[in-house]
Design a protein around this motif. Structure first.
Motif, PDB file in Angstrom:
ATOM      1  N   ALA A 206       0.364  -5.073   2.381  1.00  0.00           N
ATOM      2  CA  ALA A 206      -0.747  -4.347   2.345  1.00  0.00           C
ATOM      3  C   ALA A 206      -2.077  -5.620   2.869  1.00  0.00           C
TER       4      ALA A 206
ATOM      5  N   HIS B   6       0.580  -1.037   0.071  1.00  0.00           N
ATOM      6  CA  HIS B   6      -0.295  -0.229  -0.366  1.00  0.00           C
ATOM      7  C   HIS B   6       0.824   0.817   0.011  1.00  0.00           C
TER       8      HIS B   6
ATOM      9  N   VAL C 118      -3.082   0.507  -4.012  1.00  0.00           N
ATOM     10  CA  VAL C 118      -1.976  -0.560  -3.797  1.00  0.00           C
ATOM     11  C   VAL C 118      -1.623  -1.074  -5.141  1.00  0.00           C
TER      12      VAL C 118
ATOM     13  N   ASP D 253      -6.907  -3.788   2.194  1.00  0.00           N
ATOM     14  CA  ASP D 253      -5.808  -3.505   0.695  1.00  0.00           C
ATOM     15  C   ASP D 253      -5.864  -4.989  -0.512  1.00  0.00           C
TER      16      ASP D 253
END
Length: 182
Positions: free
Chosen positions: A159, A119, A126, A163
């Motif tokens: 992430a 991210h 993302v 995400d």
């Protein structure tokens, strides 16, 4: 020069001491051997902690009368080499900061593998990790494809579940638009 290859293993040890007096060259060889074994063990520990396996890692033992032990890295699959390159680049920044006696500016101690979702905090996007640019910034590519964008590694986090859902939604939307729902 003829060399004997020794695989990396914890069972490597200096030969049992003899009752014969040791020469200066034997003492030097013993010290060099111990140094090489420590370096080899340190490298094995570091690569294992990074999740890397270097299957050909070992040590070359020089012929009698020489003291130039060599740690052999050997061959690795391309994915392992790419991951090792990322880890080395990150480590170079940390070591340079330590050697300059400046506080390290690296705020993360992880490196994603190529293809891992991350991210970009500043852009709130993302992307999948695709390596480094010439300036040492990470290159991220949108999950559904497109042009990569550079980002400072300190502005990236791993992430999380939301995400990953965003990435999956982007992929599904792209497939739907292309007429390939599924």
């Amino acid at each position: 020069m003829a060399r004997e290859r020794t695989p990396a293993s914890p069972s490597q040890a200096e030969p049992a001491p003899t009752t014969e007096p040791r020469s200066l060259l034997d003492n030097l060889r013993s010290a060099e051997h111990a140094t090489a074994l420590l370096a080899l063990a340190d490298l094995v520990g570091a690569t294992e902690s990074a999740g890397l396996v270097l299957p050909s890692l070992g040590m070359e033992i020089p012929v009698r009368g020489r003291t130039d032990f060599l740690v052999q890295l050997g061959g690795v699959p391309p994915e392992t080499a790419a991951r090792l390159a990322v880890l080395l680049r990150i480590g170079v920044a940390v070591v340079a900061a330590e050697e300059a006696a400046e506080p390290a500016t690296v705020t993360h101690m992880w490196a994603p593998a190529v293809g891992d979702l991350v991210h970009d905090i500043a852009a709130d996007k993302v992307g999948s990790f695709h390596g480094l640019d010439d300036a040492g910034r990470w290159l991220l590519r949108p999950p559904a494809g497109g042009e990569p964008w550079p980002v400072d590694p300190s502005g990236v986090r791993a992430a999380d579940v939301s995400d990953r859902l965003r990435a999956e939604a982007a992929l599904t939307t792209a497939r739907h638009r292309a007429g390939r729902v599924g």
